[in-house]
Design an enzyme around this catalytic site. Structure first.
Site, PDB file in Angstrom:
ATOM      1  N   LYS A 115      -1.735   3.879  11.779  1.00 47.03           N
ATOM      2  CA  LYS A 115      -3.152   4.059  12.113  1.00 47.03           C
ATOM      3  C   LYS A 115      -3.331   4.559  13.530  1.00 47.03           C
ATOM      4  O   LYS A 115      -4.264   5.309  13.807  1.00 47.03           O
ATOM      5  CB  LYS A 115      -3.935   2.754  11.897  1.00 47.03           C
ATOM      6  CG  LYS A 115      -3.998   2.372  10.429  1.00 47.03           C
ATOM      7  CD  LYS A 115      -5.381   1.995   9.964  1.00 47.03           C
ATOM      8  CE  LYS A 115      -5.382   1.877   8.450  1.00 47.03           C
ATOM      9  NZ  LYS A 115      -6.418   1.059   7.877  1.00 47.03           N
ATOM     10  N   LYS A 197       1.058   7.491  -3.583  1.00 47.87           N
ATOM     11  CA  LYS A 197       0.178   6.538  -4.268  1.00 47.87           C
ATOM     12  C   LYS A 197      -1.284   6.999  -4.243  1.00 47.87           C
ATOM     13  O   LYS A 197      -1.709   7.703  -3.311  1.00 47.87           O
ATOM     14  CB  LYS A 197       0.332   5.128  -3.701  1.00 47.87           C
ATOM     15  CG  LYS A 197      -0.416   4.867  -2.436  1.00 47.87           C
ATOM     16  CD  LYS A 197      -0.556   3.369  -2.160  1.00 47.87           C
ATOM     17  CE  LYS A 197      -1.591   3.196  -1.062  1.00 47.87           C
ATOM     18  NZ  LYS A 197      -2.193   1.911  -0.942  1.00 47.87           N
ATOM     19  N   LYS A 200      -7.715   5.478  -1.584  1.00 47.54           N
ATOM     20  CA  LYS A 200      -9.143   5.776  -1.441  1.00 47.54           C
ATOM     21  C   LYS A 200      -9.419   6.721  -0.286  1.00 47.54           C
ATOM     22  O   LYS A 200     -10.470   7.316  -0.215  1.00 47.54           O
ATOM     23  CB  LYS A 200     -10.000   4.512  -1.375  1.00 47.54           C
ATOM     24  CG  LYS A 200      -9.623   3.432  -0.391  1.00 47.54           C
ATOM     25  CD  LYS A 200     -10.651   2.309  -0.526  1.00 47.54           C
ATOM     26  CE  LYS A 200     -10.094   0.921  -0.316  1.00 47.54           C
ATOM     27  NZ  LYS A 200      -9.636   0.613   1.036  1.00 47.54           N
TER      28      LYS A 200
HETATM   29  P1  ATP Z   1      -6.630   3.284   2.126  1.00 50.43           P
HETATM   30  O1  ATP Z   1      -6.540   4.579   1.384  1.00 50.43           O
HETATM   31  O2  ATP Z   1      -7.902   3.128   2.919  1.00 50.43           O
HETATM   32  O3  ATP Z   1      -5.385   2.922   2.890  1.00 50.43           O
HETATM   33  P2  ATP Z   1      -5.986   1.895  -0.279  1.00 50.43           P
HETATM   34  O4  ATP Z   1      -6.584   2.612  -1.430  1.00 50.43           O
HETATM   35  O5  ATP Z   1      -4.542   2.098  -0.032  1.00 50.43           O
HETATM   36  O6  ATP Z   1      -6.816   2.168   1.025  1.00 50.43           O
HETATM   37  P3  ATP Z   1      -6.280  -0.923   0.384  1.00 50.43           P
HETATM   38  O7  ATP Z   1      -7.667  -1.276   0.828  1.00 50.43           O
HETATM   39  O8  ATP Z   1      -5.225  -0.820   1.446  1.00 50.43           O
HETATM   40  O9  ATP Z   1      -6.309   0.378  -0.535  1.00 50.43           O
HETATM   41  O10 ATP Z   1      -5.786  -1.974  -0.654  1.00 50.43           O
HETATM   42  C1  ATP Z   1      -6.579  -2.783  -1.468  1.00 50.43           C
HETATM   43  C2  ATP Z   1      -5.680  -3.375  -2.542  1.00 50.43           C
HETATM   44  O11 ATP Z   1      -5.394  -2.399  -3.565  1.00 50.43           O
HETATM   45  C3  ATP Z   1      -4.321  -3.833  -2.001  1.00 50.43           C
HETATM   46  O12 ATP Z   1      -3.981  -5.068  -2.602  1.00 50.43           O
HETATM   47  C4  ATP Z   1      -3.401  -2.725  -2.437  1.00 50.43           C
HETATM   48  O13 ATP Z   1      -2.086  -3.174  -2.578  1.00 50.43           O
HETATM   49  C5  ATP Z   1      -3.996  -2.248  -3.758  1.00 50.43           C
HETATM   50  N1  ATP Z   1      -3.701  -0.835  -4.027  1.00 50.43           N
HETATM   51  C6  ATP Z   1      -4.062   0.215  -3.260  1.00 50.43           C
HETATM   52  N2  ATP Z   1      -3.686   1.391  -3.797  1.00 50.43           N
HETATM   53  C7  ATP Z   1      -3.033   1.096  -4.959  1.00 50.43           C
HETATM   54  C8  ATP Z   1      -2.396   1.892  -5.978  1.00 50.43           C
HETATM   55  N3  ATP Z   1      -2.356   3.216  -5.915  1.00 50.43           N
HETATM   56  N4  ATP Z   1      -1.847   1.261  -7.034  1.00 50.43           N
HETATM   57  C9  ATP Z   1      -1.901  -0.086  -7.094  1.00 50.43           C
HETATM   58  N5  ATP Z   1      -2.478  -0.883  -6.177  1.00 50.43           N
HETATM   59  C10 ATP Z   1      -3.049  -0.329  -5.112  1.00 50.43           C
END
Ligand code: ATP
Ligand code: LTN
Length: 334
Positions: A115, A197, A200
Site C-alpha cells: 500500500k 485473484k 474489488k
Molecule cells: P481490495 O481489492 O480492496 O484489496 P479485496 O477484494 O481483495 O479488496 P478484501 O476487503 O481485502 O477484498 O477482503 C475481504 C474478504 O474477502 C477477505 O476475507 C478476503 O480473503 C476475501 N477475498 C477477497 N478476494 C477474494 C477472492 N478473489 N476469492 C476469495 N476470497 C476473496
C-alpha cells in the site's frame, strides 16, 4: 471465549463494492458460523481512512457494505453487525497495543509495503499501524477464530504475537486467536486474467463480478471471460480460466468439478459460460432483491446498527477495562 461460548470476529473494509470473490470466499462462509460461535462482523471504517477517502462516499459505501452483510443472509438476531467507528474501544485498545508492538515487526508487513508503494504520496502512521488496530478488533472480543483469506494471515500472526507478549507480562488477558481459512473454491480468480485473484479494486471492470451488477452485465462478463483454445470443459491447472469458471459454478450450485466435466462433455465453451452466468445471476438475484428492500427500509437498518453498536460495545469495553486496569490506569471514581 465470551460468556462460556467460543467467539469469532471478522470484518471488511468499505473501500469498494464487494465482488463475487468476496462473497464466495468470505461472506457466504460466514452465514452458518453462529451455530458454533458468538459472531461479530464489523464494517471496519476506521481502517478505511488509512488511504484518503471522500467523506460522503465512505459513509455511503460503509452503509452499503453493512446492508450487503444483511442481504447475503447474515441474521442480525444471531450475529452482531456493526460499524467499528461506533465502538471507541477499538481505537482505545489500539493505542495501548501500539505500545506493545515493535517498529521492526510492522515494517515487515507486506500489505504495508504494497500500500505504501501504491500511495507513495500518503504514507501515514495509520497505514503503518493498521495491523495494530486489526489486533485490537480481534482481541477485544476474545476471539477464538478469525475467518480471513490468505492475504490476511500475516496480520493474524502479528495479532497472536502482540497478544502473547501482553499475556506474558500481565497474565491471561487475551484469548490467542486462530485463523480460519475457508474451504476449497476460496480463491476466485479474475475473469480477465485467471492467474490473478478477483479483487474489488481491479481497474478493469470486466475482471470482476460485483454483487450489485445487473443480470445482463453478469452474463456479458462471463461471455467475455478469458479462457483457452483447448475447447474442453476440464478441471486442470493448464486451463486456469475454465478451472475458475468450474469453481464458480460449483460454489454456486453445490456441484463437484467431476459432475461439471460430465455435464458439459462435448459441449462448447459458449454453452458452459452461459450456464455459469445463469448460475451466478440465480445466486445473486435474491441477494440483490433483499438489498433493494433494505435500501428502502431505513428504520430497520438503523435499528440493526444501533443494536449492533450496543452489543459490541458491551463486550469490547469489558475487555478494554480489564486491559486498562492491568497496565496501571487508575480506577474510575463512581
Ligand atoms: P481490495 O481489492 O480492496 O484489496 P479485496 O477484494 O481483495 O479488496 P478484501 O476487503 O481485502 O477484498 O477482503 C475481504 C474478504 O474477502 C477477505 O476475507 C478476503 O480473503 C476475501 N477475498 C477477497 N478476494 C477474494 C477472492 N478473489 N476469492 C476469495 N476470497 C476473496
Ligand atoms: N484487514 C482486513 C480487514 C479487517 C479484519 C479485521 C479482518 C480489519 N480488521 C479483523 C479480520 C479481523 C482486510 O483488509 N480484509
Amino acid at each position: 471465549m465470551l460468556d462460556g461460548k467460543k467467539s469469532l470476529f471478522s470484518g471488511m473494509q468499505a473501500t469498494g463494492t464487494l465482488t463475487l470473490g468476496n462473497y464466495l470466499g468470505a461472506l457466504k462462509n460466514w452465514l452458518t458460523l453462529h451455530n458454533d460461535y458468538e459472531c461479530f462482523y464489523c464494517v471496519v471504517d476506521e481502517h478505511s481512512i488509512t488511504v484518503r477517502q471522500d467523506p460522503a462516499e465512505l459513509r455511503k459505501r460503509a452503509r452499503n457494505l453493512l446492508m450487503l452483510y444483511l442481504a447475503a443472509g447474515l441474521d442480525p438476531e444471531k450475529n452482531c453487525i456493526y460499524y467499528q467507528s461506533h465502538v471507541s474501544a477499538h481505537a482505545e485498545l489500539a493505542w495501548i497495543l501500539n505500545c506493545f508492538t515493535y517498529m521492526g515487526e510492522l515494517s515487515r508487513m507486506t500489505q504495508f509495503k504494497d500500500k505504501s508503494a501504491k500511495h507513495a504520496d500518503n504514507i501515514n502512521a495509520g497505514l503503518f499501524t493498521y495491523p495494530v488496530l486489526m489486533a485490537a478488533d480481534i482481541l477485544l472480543f476474545q476471539s477464538d477464530v478469525v475467518p480471513v483469506g490468505h492475504d490476511q494471515l500475516q496480520h493474524l500472526e502479528i495479532t497472536r504475537d502482540i497478544a502473547g507478549r501482553f499475556n506474558a507480562i500481565y497474565g491471561d488477558v487475551f484469548t490467542i486467536p486462530e485463523p480460519y481459512v475457508g474451504k476449497v473454491g476460496a480463491k476466485i480468480m479474475s475473469l480477465q486474467d485467471p492467474l490473478k485473484k478477483m479483487s474489488k479494486s481491479d481497474e478493469n471492470p470486466n475482471a470482476s463480478i460485483f454483487l450489485l451488477d445487473k443480470p445482463d452485465d453478469i452474463r456479458r462478463k462471463f461471455k467475455r471471460a478469458v479462457t483457452d483454445s483447448e475447447g474442453q470443459v476440464a478441471y486442470r491447472d493448464e486451463q486456469p480460466g475454465i478451472k475458475n469458471l468450474i469453481d464458480i459454478y460449483c460454489a454456486c450450485l453445490g456441484k463437484t468439478p467431476g459432475e461439471v466435466e460430465k455435464e458439459f462433455a462435448g459441449l462448447g465453451y459458449g454453452v458452459f459460460k452461459e450456464a455459469v452466468g445463469e448460475a451466478v445471476v440465480g445466486v445473486l438475484a435474491p441477494l440483490q432483491a433483499r438489498f433493494e428492500e433494505l435500501s428502502k427500509d431505513k428504520a430497520y437498518v438503523d435499528g440493526v446498527i444501533r443494536a449492533g453498536a450496543e452489543k459490541a460495545g458491551y463486550y469490547a469495553f469489558k475487555t478494554l477495562r480489564k486491559v486498562q486496569k492491568k497496565v496501571g490506569f487508575p480506577e474510575r471514581i463512581k
